[in-house]
Scaffold this motif. Structure first.
Motif, PDB file in Angstrom:
ATOM      1  N   GLY A   1       3.715  55.907  60.614  1.00 52.63           N
ATOM      2  CA  GLY A   1       4.526  56.097  59.424  1.00 52.63           C
ATOM      3  C   GLY A   1       5.415  54.910  59.098  1.00 52.63           C
ATOM      4  N   LEU A   2       5.929  54.234  60.129  1.00 50.35           N
ATOM      5  CA  LEU A   2       6.814  53.094  59.897  1.00 50.35           C
ATOM      6  C   LEU A   2       6.099  51.931  59.226  1.00 50.35           C
ATOM      7  CD1 LEU A   2       8.920  53.117  63.194  1.00 50.35           C
ATOM      8  CD2 LEU A   2       9.707  53.705  60.893  1.00 50.35           C
TER       9      LEU A   2
ATOM     10  N   ALA B   1       8.572  53.920  53.805  1.00 45.42           N
ATOM     11  CA  ALA B   1       9.101  54.506  55.039  1.00 45.42           C
ATOM     12  C   ALA B   1      10.589  54.213  55.203  1.00 45.42           C
ATOM     13  CB  ALA B   1       8.319  53.983  56.243  1.00 45.42           C
ATOM     14  N   MET B   2      10.992  52.980  54.949  1.00 43.13           N
ATOM     15  CA  MET B   2      12.388  52.606  55.122  1.00 43.13           C
ATOM     16  C   MET B   2      13.300  53.337  54.138  1.00 43.13           C
ATOM     17  SD  MET B   2      12.747  50.727  57.725  1.00 43.13           S
ATOM     18  CE  MET B   2      11.472  51.741  58.491  1.00 43.13           C
ATOM     19  N   GLU B   3      12.799  53.572  52.938  1.00 38.75           N
ATOM     20  CA  GLU B   3      13.588  54.352  51.976  1.00 38.75           C
ATOM     21  C   GLU B   3      13.837  55.760  52.503  1.00 38.75           C
ATOM     22  OE1 GLU B   3      11.154  52.376  51.252  1.00 38.75           O
ATOM     23  OE2 GLU B   3      11.513  51.250  49.403  1.00 38.75           O
ATOM     24  N   GLY B   4      12.806  56.332  53.152  1.00 39.38           N
ATOM     25  CA  GLY B   4      12.967  57.666  53.725  1.00 39.38           C
ATOM     26  C   GLY B   4      13.969  57.693  54.858  1.00 39.38           C
TER      27      GLY B   4
ATOM     28  N   VAL C   1      10.013  59.637  57.165  1.00 39.74           N
ATOM     29  CA  VAL C   1       9.124  58.491  56.967  1.00 39.74           C
ATOM     30  C   VAL C   1       7.942  58.898  56.080  1.00 39.74           C
ATOM     31  CG1 VAL C   1       7.424  57.061  58.157  1.00 39.74           C
ATOM     32  CG2 VAL C   1       9.751  57.156  59.012  1.00 39.74           C
ATOM     33  N   VAL C   2       7.355  60.028  56.400  1.00 33.18           N
ATOM     34  CA  VAL C   2       6.207  60.512  55.626  1.00 33.18           C
ATOM     35  C   VAL C   2       6.623  60.902  54.212  1.00 33.18           C
ATOM     36  CG1 VAL C   2       4.493  62.354  55.473  1.00 33.18           C
ATOM     37  CG2 VAL C   2       4.894  61.216  57.652  1.00 33.18           C
ATOM     38  N   LEU C   3       7.766  61.592  54.081  1.00 35.52           N
ATOM     39  CA  LEU C   3       8.231  61.986  52.750  1.00 35.52           C
ATOM     40  C   LEU C   3       8.620  60.770  51.912  1.00 35.52           C
ATOM     41  CD1 LEU C   3      10.371  65.203  53.395  1.00 35.52           C
ATOM     42  CD2 LEU C   3       8.021  65.026  52.578  1.00 35.52           C
ATOM     43  N   GLY C   4       9.146  59.728  52.574  1.00 33.11           N
ATOM     44  CA  GLY C   4       9.456  58.495  51.851  1.00 33.11           C
ATOM     45  C   GLY C   4       8.201  57.862  51.283  1.00 33.11           C
TER      46      GLY C   4
END
Length: 691
Positions: free
Chosen positions: A250-251, A256-259, A332-335
């Motif tokens: 996910g990273l 990912a970082m936004e999440g 991470v996934v939702l982002g």
């Protein structure tokens, strides 16, 4: 072991003068009059086996789809700080209390609370009932996971695209109006009705999956902890492997970082919201599995000198860190999902803008970025343009906000079976990731299910010797009954009943159970005596702060949680989320009258054993025959057995003295001297000798 000193203010002669025995209890009698000792009690093969069992039970589906949602809705990092605070001052003390009680008395929940106070023996029966409630709907979630796991072995995944309607040769309207993942979940998996009042026929595929789920549980539990513990080695560890794999994968995703930023950004103002405190306390309560009796059942198979205090801290810490790990994965996934949705929104709007230009309209608002290549347009650039010219171009062109997509909280089945399945369909080698994910859900569910069933079976086998002698029959019968009642959840409206049971069948009864557990230990048995018994077990005395946490903080917190939950039910009529097939959208509906009556019955039925047990104990006490001397006083005298007829303390039976307002029974055998009840003739001889 060292001998426990008498209670403050009372010496040995005083107690003998009151004709009370100073021998301590280590076993309790079954309800059929037979001993429920621990002579042949099973034990864990190793400490790691026990820890995995406790972690497997406490770490469940709620850590993956409930805790992340609460963080999402209630201030991210601020909610985590609040959760840690409540975990330390309420969760850990109560968890430690249950571990110590189960380990010292070496009984299931029924035997433990009957031992501490016979008048509150109903606590254990309430725990068993709530465990059965939870087992009924929890296994349905396992059945759903089996269904999705079976559908993951194909490419492309069946929820990747909308199906074609054979009659019109066009996309199925319900799917086109929602999404492929939503359509597959609501129509293909559940074939859901429009409301709880439209029951519809049974879902044959889900009924088969439920049968398979109960068969797995039955086979794993049929030999007790010996069989379930072996499964635990895999079912407890595998989810962590999958979570780390998903985190690493996910990273690397865009968004990912936004999440992660959204997750940790603290909103401290939520600390002033009473409902946030209620949700945090409820999550602590359920995350540790308090009140179910499973914690007590598992700890009862420990050696008496096991360091249960360290276990309480360790399991609570692992549970919290698992929740944080799962939340990281989810955000991470939702982002990634939110950014994909926002980018699709940008592409669709740029297409509309191109159409407007072709119509020959004035386009002084023409964007400065390249509209012919939507993939080169960032969300920030589009939003900046939209903030200046959005009102000019018309209502058809919309804003595309990453934050708004992240704010659309997804929890429970919606997170697992809609949001995550949507993301996995975007991954390369999507069937591999889907199989991994649903195997993880399956193992998380099974490890919790094993603990839940242990909370039912162990107390019954400990308290009723007949059931203890027929473990296999009891296990299979319990699973069969669960399957039969579980058919309620496999009809077309079954998902609504799962929601009902999840929201109401366990919450209030469990809080009531834990309130009475705390009262039993802190105010009836006594915190000082409880700490004395723990000191005998551990060879050191736990900090005195536990005394005040048990007596005041935990009790007040549980009463406050009960009051807040009741008030919320009274002032906010219970509702559920339904799926409307016509509009292809979710709707919030109020429960009909008969469903409200069913909710009330579930709560009352699970709570009734506590007052019934109290009344039964009072009636039993009044009918109990007493030994009367000429003076009319009821007395029981005990004499020390000779060395030739001493009994092993594990087989010693001492009757409960329910009439004593300050019972002096304790948990552990602390002396090698044993006592037996004298007959009438022996009483007179002993009185003559001055004993």
């Amino acid at each position: 072991m060292m001998e426990k000193p008498p209670l403050d203010g009372e010496d040995e002669n005083t107690w003998l003068a009151e004709a009370q025995s100073q021998s301590q209890l280590t076993t309790v009698n079954g309800s059929d009059g037979t001993e429920a000792g621990d002579v042949d009690r099973p034990a864990w093969d190793s400490k790691i086996q026990y820890v995995l069992a406790q972690v497997g039970f406490s770490v469940g589906l709620g850590n993956v789809w409930r805790f992340p949602y609460l963080c999402h809705q209630n201030g991210g990092g601020a909610f985590m700080l609040l959760y840690v605070f409540l975990l330390l001052v309420v969760g850990v003390p109560l968890f430690f209390m249950e571990l110590a009680a189960g380990q010292s008395i070496r009984q299931g929940s029924i035997g433990v609370w009957k031992h501490i106070s016979p008048k509150l023996s109903g606590i254990g029966y309430s725990s068993c009932l709530v465990c059965f409630y939870v087992a009924l709907y929890y296994n349905v979630i396992i059945a759903w996971s089996l269904f999705y796991l079976g559908n993951s072995f194909q490419y492309p995944l069946p929820w990747d695209q909308c199906p074609i309607d054979g009659a019109t040769n066009d996309t199925v309207r319900e799917c086109a109006q929602s999404s492929p993942t939503s359509y597959f979940w609501f129509r293909k998996a559940l074939n859901i009705s429009n409301s709880i009042q439209e029951s519809g026929q049974f879902n044959s595929i889900m009924t088969g999956c439920l049968l398979a789920a109960w068969a797995i549980v039955s086979l794993a539990m049929i030999k007790g902890i010996k069989s379930s513990a072996r499964v635990m080695y895999f079912s407890s560890v595998f989810p962590y492997v999958v979570l780390f794999i998903f985190l690493i994968r996910g990273l690397t995703l865009d968004g990912a970082m936004e999440g992660v930023t959204y997750m940790f950004y603290p909103k401290l103002e939520i600390w002033g919201n009473v409902q946030v405190w209620r949700q945090a306390a409820t999550q602590v309560f359920f995350a540790l599995g308090l009140g179910y009796g499973s914690v007590i059942a598992y700890s009862s198979y420990n050696p008496v000198n096991n360091n249960c205090h360290r276990d309480a801290l360790m399991v609570s810490g692992i549970n919290y860190m698992t929740s944080v790990l799962a939340t990281l994965v989810v955000f991470v996934v939702l982002g990634f999902r939110a950014k994909n949705i926002a980018l699709r929104c940008v592409a669709e709007n740029l297409g509309l803008l191109s159409t407007i230009v072709l119509d020959g309209r004035d386009h002084h608002w023409w964007p400065w970025f390249n509209m012919t290549d939507p993939s080169s347009v960032s969300i920030d650039d589009y939003r900046e343009w939209y903030s200046h010219y959005g009102a000019i171009v018309g209502a058809n062109v919309t804003d595309c906000s990453l934050e708004e997509e992240m704010n659309k909280g997804v929890e429970g089945t919606g997170l697992a079976f809609i949001a995550f399945t949507e993301v996995m369909a975007l991954f390369p080698a999507s069937p591999f990731w889907s199989v991994l994910f649903f195997l993880m859900l399956l193992n998380l569910g099974l490890s919790t299910m094993f603990g839940t069933m242990q909370g039912i079976l162990t107390p019954l086998m400990d308290n009723f010797s007949f059931l203890g002698r027929h473990r296999t029959l009891l296990t299979v019968s319990s699973c069969g009954l669960g399957l039969l009642i579980g058919l309620l959840f496999t009809q077309r409206s079954g998902n609504y009943f799962v929601t009902m049971f999840d929201d109401y069948s366990a919450t209030l009864p469990l809080v009531i159970v834990v309130i009475f557990e705390t009262i039993s230990v802190a105010w009836i048995y006594g915190t000082d005596r409880f700490l004395d018994d723990i000191e005998v077990m551990l060879k050191w005395r736990p900090p005195v702060v536990y005394k005040y946490l048990w007596k005041y903080v935990c009790l007040l917190a549980m009463v406050g949680l009960l009051a807040a939950s009741l008030l919320r039910m009274v002032f906010k009529r219970p509702t559920y989320t339904s799926w409307n097939q016509t509009t292809a959208s979710e709707m919030t509906l109020e429960y009909p009258g008969w469903a409200l009556a069913m909710i009330v019955m579930l709560i009352v039925f699970a709570s009734l054993p506590v007052p019934i047990g109290y009344i039964h104990s009072l009636l039993q006490h009044r009918r109990a025959p007493s030994t009367h001397f000429e003076g009319g006083g009821a007395q029981e005298l005990y004499t020390k057995c000779s060395s030739t007829d001493q009994l092993d303390f594990n087989t010693l039976q001492v009757p409960f003295e329910e009439e004593d307002p300050h019972p002096i029974t304790a948990f552990l055998p602390i002396a090698t001297e044993n006592y037996r009840l004298l007959s009438q003739q022996e009483d007179e001889d002993e009185l003559d000798t001055g004993v």
